[in-house]
Design a protein around this motif. Structure first.
Motif, PDB file in Angstrom:
ATOM      1  N   LEU A  17       0.876  -1.163   0.000  1.00 42.85           N
ATOM      2  CA  LEU A  17       0.000   0.000   0.000  1.00 42.85           C
ATOM      3  C   LEU A  17       0.919   1.220   0.000  1.00 42.85           C
ATOM      4  O   LEU A  17       1.684   1.425   0.936  1.00 42.85           O
ATOM      5  N   ILE A  18       0.861   1.991  -1.076  1.00 42.24           N
ATOM      6  CA  ILE A  18       1.722   3.157  -1.274  1.00 42.24           C
ATOM      7  C   ILE A  18       0.888   4.417  -1.098  1.00 42.24           C
ATOM      8  O   ILE A  18      -0.236   4.498  -1.597  1.00 42.24           O
ATOM      9  N   THR A  19       1.457   5.398  -0.419  1.00 42.37           N
ATOM     10  CA  THR A  19       0.858   6.725  -0.316  1.00 42.37           C
ATOM     11  C   THR A  19       1.934   7.745  -0.637  1.00 42.37           C
ATOM     12  O   THR A  19       3.028   7.689  -0.069  1.00 42.37           O
ATOM     13  N   GLN A  69      -8.482  16.668 -14.784  1.00 48.01           N
ATOM     14  CA  GLN A  69      -7.658  16.434 -15.979  1.00 48.01           C
ATOM     15  C   GLN A  69      -6.206  16.212 -15.589  1.00 48.01           C
ATOM     16  O   GLN A  69      -5.517  15.398 -16.204  1.00 48.01           O
ATOM     17  N   LEU A  70      -5.726  16.918 -14.577  1.00 54.44           N
ATOM     18  CA  LEU A  70      -4.368  16.682 -14.082  1.00 54.44           C
ATOM     19  C   LEU A  70      -4.304  15.340 -13.357  1.00 54.44           C
ATOM     20  O   LEU A  70      -3.307  14.625 -13.455  1.00 54.44           O
ATOM     21  N   GLY A  71      -5.370  15.000 -12.657  1.00 50.07           N
ATOM     22  CA  GLY A  71      -5.434  13.687 -12.014  1.00 50.07           C
ATOM     23  C   GLY A  71      -5.356  12.557 -13.019  1.00 50.07           C
ATOM     24  O   GLY A  71      -4.761  11.513 -12.754  1.00 50.07           O
ATOM     25  N   TRP A  97      -6.476   1.824  -6.630  1.00 52.68           N
ATOM     26  CA  TRP A  97      -5.833   3.122  -6.439  1.00 52.68           C
ATOM     27  C   TRP A  97      -6.889   4.211  -6.407  1.00 52.68           C
ATOM     28  O   TRP A  97      -8.005   4.025  -6.882  1.00 52.68           O
ATOM     29  N   VAL A  98      -6.519   5.330  -5.804  1.00 53.56           N
ATOM     30  CA  VAL A  98      -7.343   6.528  -5.823  1.00 53.56           C
ATOM     31  C   VAL A  98      -6.408   7.726  -5.874  1.00 53.56           C
ATOM     32  O   VAL A  98      -5.364   7.741  -5.220  1.00 53.56           O
ATOM     33  N   HIS A 127      -2.884  13.858  -2.786  1.00 54.49           N
ATOM     34  CA  HIS A 127      -2.122  12.626  -2.569  1.00 54.49           C
ATOM     35  C   HIS A 127      -2.755  11.481  -3.363  1.00 54.49           C
ATOM     36  O   HIS A 127      -3.825  11.640  -3.944  1.00 54.49           O
ATOM     37  N   PHE A 128      -2.056  10.351  -3.376  1.00 55.22           N
ATOM     38  CA  PHE A 128      -2.666   9.156  -3.953  1.00 55.22           C
ATOM     39  C   PHE A 128      -2.357   7.962  -3.076  1.00 55.22           C
ATOM     40  O   PHE A 128      -1.367   7.941  -2.343  1.00 55.22           O
TER      41      PHE A 128
END
Length: 152
Positions: free
Chosen positions: A23-25, A39-41, A62-63, A68-69
Motif C-alpha cells: 500500500l503506497i501513499t 484532468q491533471l489527475g 488506487w485513488v 495525494h494518492f
C-alpha cells in the motif's frame, strides 16, 4: 525548499520484495491540491496504468485525491523505489508540461506498507476507494472519477 520533518527517514531501512503487495501513499509538495483538477489527475492515472501495463506491478486498487494518492499493488520483478520514483517523476513531467508550472510536484519520499502473507487485500482496497467519501468529496464513490480496483 522546505521539507516535511523526518521525510528523509522514509528512505532508511526500506527493502522491496518481488511478489509482495504494498500500500503506497505519496503526497504532493506542500499538500497542494493539484489533482482537484481531474484532468491533471488523469495524468497520474495514466502513469499508474502505464506501470501496470508494462508488467512492473499488478495494480489492485488506487485513488487519486486532490493532494495525494493511494495505490495498492503487487510488485513484480522490480524495485519498489524505482517504480514509485519513476511514476512520480513521469507524472511531474506531464503535469508541468500541461500547466507550464515548474518545481516539485511531490513531497520527498513516500509511505509504503508491505501487506503480510495471508492478509486479505479487500479491506485495503475498500479503504483506498472510500477515501473520497471520507473526505466529503462525493456522496457515493461512483461519482468520483479518479479511482479503480481490479474487482470491477
Amino acid at each position: 525548499m522546505p521539507t516535511q520533518p523526518n521525510s528523509h527517514r522514509l528512505r532508511f531501512g526500506r527493502a522491496s520484495e518481488n511478489g509482495r503487495a504494498y500500500l503506497i501513499t505519496a503526497v504532493t509538495h506542500e499538500r497542494q491540491p493539484i489533482f482537484s483538477d481531474w484532468q491533471l489527475g488523469r495524468l497520474l492515472v495514466a502513469e499508474l496504468r502505464r506501470v501496470h501495463d508494462a508488467s512492473l506491478v499488478d495494480s489492485i486498487a488506487w485513488v487519486v485525491m486532490p493532494d495525494h494518492f493511494h495505490w495498492l499493488m503487487q510488485l513484480r520483478d522490480n524495485n519498489l523505489g524505482s517504480v514509485v520514483g519513476s511514476t512520480k517523476s513521469r507524472c511531474t513531467q506531464a503535469v508541468n508540461k500541461m500547466t507550464g508550472r515548474r518545481g516539485p510536484l511531490w513531497q520527498t519520499g513516500y509511505h509504503d506498507r508491505a501487506i503480510r502473507d495471508g492478509e486479505e487485500l479487500l479491506p485495503f482496497a475498500r479503504y483506498i476507494v472510500a477515501n473520497p467519501l471520507r473526505a466529503g468529496l462525493v456522496q457515493k464513490i461512483g461519482d468520483y472519477p479518479l479511482w479503480d480496483a481490479c474487482w470491477l
